[in-house]
Design a protein around this motif. Sequence first.
Motif, mmCIF file in Angstrom:
data_model
loop_
_atom_site.group_PDB
_atom_site.id
_atom_site.type_symbol
_atom_site.label_atom_id
_atom_site.label_comp_id
_atom_site.label_asym_id
_atom_site.label_seq_id
_atom_site.Cartn_x
_atom_site.Cartn_y
_atom_site.Cartn_z
ATOM 1 N N ILE A 78 0.871 -1.165 0.000
ATOM 2 C CA ILE A 78 0.000 0.000 0.000
ATOM 3 C C ILE A 78 0.910 1.218 0.000
ATOM 4 O O ILE A 78 1.795 1.330 0.848
ATOM 5 N N GLU A 79 0.716 2.118 -0.954
ATOM 6 C CA GLU A 79 1.544 3.310 -1.047
ATOM 7 C C GLU A 79 0.689 4.549 -0.850
ATOM 8 O O GLU A 79 -0.462 4.597 -1.278
ATOM 9 N N TRP A 80 1.290 5.550 -0.195
ATOM 10 C CA TRP A 80 0.592 6.774 0.151
ATOM 11 C C TRP A 80 1.578 7.915 0.012
ATOM 12 O O TRP A 80 2.748 7.771 0.356
ATOM 13 N N ARG A 81 1.129 9.066 -0.501
ATOM 14 C CA ARG A 81 2.005 10.210 -0.720
ATOM 15 C C ARG A 81 1.281 11.491 -0.336
ATOM 16 O O ARG A 81 0.100 11.652 -0.623
ATOM 17 N N LEU A 82 2.022 12.380 0.300
ATOM 18 C CA LEU A 82 1.489 13.690 0.644
ATOM 19 C C LEU A 82 2.620 14.702 0.509
ATOM 20 O O LEU A 82 3.759 14.419 0.903
ATOM 21 N N ALA A 83 2.311 15.866 -0.057
ATOM 22 C CA ALA A 83 3.331 16.898 -0.249
ATOM 23 C C ALA A 83 2.772 18.256 0.126
ATOM 24 O O ALA A 83 1.555 18.467 0.107
ATOM 25 N N GLY A 84 3.656 19.147 0.466
ATOM 26 C CA GLY A 84 3.267 20.511 0.799
ATOM 27 C C GLY A 84 4.496 21.390 0.917
ATOM 28 O O GLY A 84 5.601 20.987 0.565
ATOM 29 N N TRP A 85 4.295 22.587 1.442
ATOM 30 C CA TRP A 85 5.409 23.505 1.671
ATOM 31 C C TRP A 85 6.141 23.117 2.949
ATOM 32 O O TRP A 85 5.535 22.614 3.886
ATOM 33 N N ALA A 86 7.422 23.382 2.984
ATOM 34 C CA ALA A 86 8.235 23.072 4.168
ATOM 35 C C ALA A 86 8.139 24.217 5.178
ATOM 36 O O ALA A 86 9.093 24.953 5.417
ATOM 37 N N THR A 87 6.951 24.358 5.756
ATOM 38 C CA THR A 87 6.719 25.311 6.831
ATOM 39 C C THR A 87 6.418 24.500 8.088
ATOM 40 O O THR A 87 6.006 23.344 7.986
ATOM 41 N N PRO A 88 6.603 25.077 9.264
ATOM 42 C CA PRO A 88 6.313 24.309 10.482
ATOM 43 C C PRO A 88 4.887 23.762 10.515
ATOM 44 O O PRO A 88 4.663 22.604 10.871
ATOM 45 N N GLU A 89 3.929 24.587 10.110
ATOM 46 C CA GLU A 89 2.528 24.151 10.165
ATOM 47 C C GLU A 89 2.252 23.011 9.188
ATOM 48 O O GLU A 89 1.613 22.017 9.555
ATOM 49 N N GLN A 90 2.716 23.149 7.958
ATOM 50 C CA GLN A 90 2.438 22.103 6.971
ATOM 51 C C GLN A 90 3.242 20.839 7.237
ATOM 52 O O GLN A 90 2.753 19.734 7.018
ATOM 53 N N ALA A 91 4.469 20.984 7.735
ATOM 54 C CA ALA A 91 5.268 19.801 8.073
ATOM 55 C C ALA A 91 4.567 18.991 9.157
ATOM 56 O O ALA A 91 4.475 17.757 9.079
ATOM 57 N N ARG A 92 4.057 19.673 10.157
ATOM 58 C CA ARG A 92 3.342 18.993 11.250
ATOM 59 C C ARG A 92 2.063 18.324 10.734
ATOM 60 O O ARG A 92 1.727 17.213 11.106
ATOM 61 N N GLU A 93 1.349 19.029 9.858
ATOM 62 C CA GLU A 93 0.110 18.496 9.287
ATOM 63 C C GLU A 93 0.384 17.253 8.422
ATOM 64 O O GLU A 93 -0.381 16.285 8.460
#
Length: 159
Positions: A3-18
Amino acid sequence: MAIEWRLAGWATPEQAREIARKAVAYLGRYIDTSDLLYEFELALTEACANVVVHAYSEDLIGSLELRMRLEPFVAVEFEIANWGEPFWGLLEAEPCPGSPEDESGRGLYIMANLVDSFLFTRKGEKNILWMSKRVKDSLWKRRSSSSETASVTSPTAEN
């Protein structure tokens, strides 16, 4: 079947935590113990925070990507990637996890004690932290439908 899963976002504290939180929530569909989920959350939170702090300069916000691969009843693997500055001292070698008393590098110590193995690599401009942990058969949730174990890729978060 994996099972593979991927999530990406900006490297900000809030998005990294999310990103770390969402990954653990997804793992909760398959892992049957809150203690292990907490360990995964701690390791992923630390890994994602390291990208925010170390990969990009203060005036540049870059990308963060987390890929997760579950081999049900066997193991979980994570790849945390960024396109910022490499951590040259850790590339292509088994990182020295340090100790809890160190001034810096405690995140490596934490991750090393929560997973079975981890490695830093660089492919082109992409920095990758790979972590893996074997998970006992008894810690996986049981599914009644064989379709639940088919390979799945989650939608990518566009943040």
